[in-house]
Scaffold this active site. Structure first.
Site, PDB file in Angstrom:
ATOM      1  N   ASP A  34      47.275   5.467 -20.158  1.00 54.88           N
ATOM      2  CA  ASP A  34      46.252   5.020 -21.121  1.00 54.88           C
ATOM      3  C   ASP A  34      46.799   5.228 -22.533  1.00 54.88           C
ATOM      4  OD1 ASP A  34      43.754   4.098 -22.114  1.00 54.88           O
ATOM      5  OD2 ASP A  34      43.105   6.147 -22.459  1.00 54.88           O
ATOM      6  N   SER A  35      46.163   4.569 -23.481  1.00 57.27           N
ATOM      7  CA  SER A  35      46.555   4.757 -24.876  1.00 57.27           C
ATOM      8  C   SER A  35      46.264   6.190 -25.335  1.00 57.27           C
ATOM      9  CB  SER A  35      45.778   3.785 -25.764  1.00 57.27           C
ATOM     10  OG  SER A  35      44.398   4.022 -25.611  1.00 57.27           O
ATOM     11  N   GLU A  53      38.037  10.507 -29.630  1.00 54.36           N
ATOM     12  CA  GLU A  53      39.344  11.148 -29.856  1.00 54.36           C
ATOM     13  C   GLU A  53      39.230  12.289 -30.882  1.00 54.36           C
ATOM     14  OE1 GLU A  53      42.856   9.981 -28.888  1.00 54.36           O
ATOM     15  OE2 GLU A  53      41.922   8.936 -27.216  1.00 54.36           O
ATOM     16  N   CYS A 103      35.878   0.098 -21.485  1.00 58.90           N
ATOM     17  CA  CYS A 103      36.905   0.902 -22.162  1.00 58.90           C
ATOM     18  C   CYS A 103      36.841   2.254 -21.482  1.00 58.90           C
ATOM     19  CB  CYS A 103      36.605   1.037 -23.654  1.00 58.90           C
ATOM     20  SG  CYS A 103      37.661   2.249 -24.476  1.00 58.90           S
ATOM     21  N   HIS A 136      37.550   5.076 -22.373  1.00 60.93           N
ATOM     22  CA  HIS A 136      37.050   6.186 -23.189  1.00 60.93           C
ATOM     23  C   HIS A 136      35.522   6.326 -23.089  1.00 60.93           C
ATOM     24  CE1 HIS A 136      40.962   6.129 -25.155  1.00 60.93           C
ATOM     25  NE2 HIS A 136      40.615   7.124 -25.949  1.00 60.93           N
TER      26      HIS A 136
HETATM   27  N1  DGL Z   1      40.874   3.470 -23.329  1.00 61.27           N
HETATM   28  C1  DGL Z   1      41.259   2.201 -23.811  1.00 61.27           C
HETATM   29  C2  DGL Z   1      40.546   1.073 -23.091  1.00 61.27           C
HETATM   30  O1  DGL Z   1      40.124   1.252 -21.957  1.00 61.27           O
HETATM   31  C3  DGL Z   1      41.242   1.875 -25.254  1.00 61.27           C
HETATM   32  C4  DGL Z   1      41.250   2.849 -26.297  1.00 61.27           C
HETATM   33  C5  DGL Z   1      42.044   2.413 -27.482  1.00 61.27           C
HETATM   34  O2  DGL Z   1      41.536   1.648 -28.315  1.00 61.27           O
HETATM   35  O3  DGL Z   1      43.190   2.830 -27.529  1.00 61.27           O
HETATM   36  O4  DGL Z   1      40.408   0.005 -23.628  1.00 61.27           O
END
Ligand code: DGL
Length: 285
Positions: A21-22, A169, A203, A205
């Site tokens: 993941d990012s 974050e 997402c 997150h």
């Molecule tokens: N967790 C990431 C997603 O599912 C994105 C978060 C980010 O913007 O880096 O899209």
């Protein structure tokens, strides 16, 4: 007779399943995968130094995601899960179609969008689906296209929430500031159609904001988080693909790697996965 040359330069010994993941969001998927499939080894890579991806360009997201996939292949992973919607939306198809055949066609890279969409018919009654995602995911219209392929009669309403990932974050998910943005974004999505009965948290997150999301979501709307869905879909995939399953090592371990400071990552990550995390710093290139 023709012979197919397979470039197995990464080796074929059993190795962990890679999860990428990012940032921290993919941990919400990893946690569910490990609950469902505790027997396997995992390497989680969070590109925290370059997160968030959601507002970045297509070409950068592709470049960063490919670097992470190559890194995980170098660690021996035969199977990599892109536990990030933004990377799944913007990079997965190119990696599967263009890079994998050159890097090593015997390895697999899977995303999170299709397994989520597959479940919709079991959840919605009205066929009006809301999607919350990063600007990158919503603009890519990846959910709209995947849903149109599977359910041509459904209607999709997307809304980008650029503030949600930074709130998470920066450990603000449970604080008052989060209320303002969550309420505002829910109102903006729901005002597009009064008959939305299912909202995808598109997402990885966003499940970390679930308390605030539940607080402001109108009653009767189903909230779809991806962790459990992706975990079940992975279990099913491994049952159907013994040739990949045999290449996944089984020791029940999980290694965490981050492109940010390892100490900072470890203290935050341990909250998300409910166990002590001792991450290692890596550089993706
Ligand atoms: N967790 C990431 C997603 O599912 C994105 C978060 C980010 O913007 O880096 O899209």
């Amino acid at each position: 007779m023709t012979t197919t040359m397979i470039n197995n330069s990464y080796g074929t010994a059993p190795a962990p399943i890679g999860v990428f993941d990012s940032g921290f969001g993919g941990l919400s998927v990893l946690r569910e995968i490990r609950k469902t499939l505790p027997q396997y080894d995992y390497i989680f890579v969070g590109d925290n130094a370059r997160a968030p991806y959601g507002t970045r360009s297509f070409s950068l997201i592709y470049e960063f995601t490919l670097q992470a996939v190559k890194y995980l292949f170098e660690q021996g992973c035969s199977l990599v899960i892109i536990a990030c919607n933004t990377a799944s939306a913007k990079a997965l198809r190119s990696i599967q179609q263009r890079d994998l055949p050159v890097l090593d066609p015997s390895r697999r890279v899977l995303g999170v969008i299709r397994p989520t969409v597959e479940q919709l018919c079991k959840i919605t009654h009205t066929g009006n689906i809301g999607i919350f995602g990063t600007p990158g995911t919503v603009q890519s219209r990846s959910y709209d296209m995947e849903i149109a392929k599977m359910y041509p009669d459904f209607h999709v309403y997307g809304h980008a929430c650029p503030m949600w990932v930074p709130l998470i974050e920066n450990k603000e998910a449970e604080n008052d500031g989060a209320d303002y943005f969550v309420k505002k974004d829910i109102n903006a999505l729901m005002s597009q159609c009064s008959d939305i009965d299912t909202v995808i948290l598109g997402c990885t997150h966003y499940p970390l904001l679930i308390n605030k999301i539940k607080k402001y979501m109108p009653a009767g709307v189903s909230i779809v988080a991806q962790g459990g869905i992706v975990a079940k879909s992975l279990a099913d995939y491994l049952r159907r693909h013994p040739e990949i399953e045999q290449r996944c090592s089984k020791g029940g371990t999980c290694d965490y790697r981050t492109t940010e400071d390892a100490g900072r990552f470890s203290s935050l990550a341990s909250i998300f996965v409910n166990e002590e995390v001792n991450a290692q710093h890596i550089t993706l290139k």
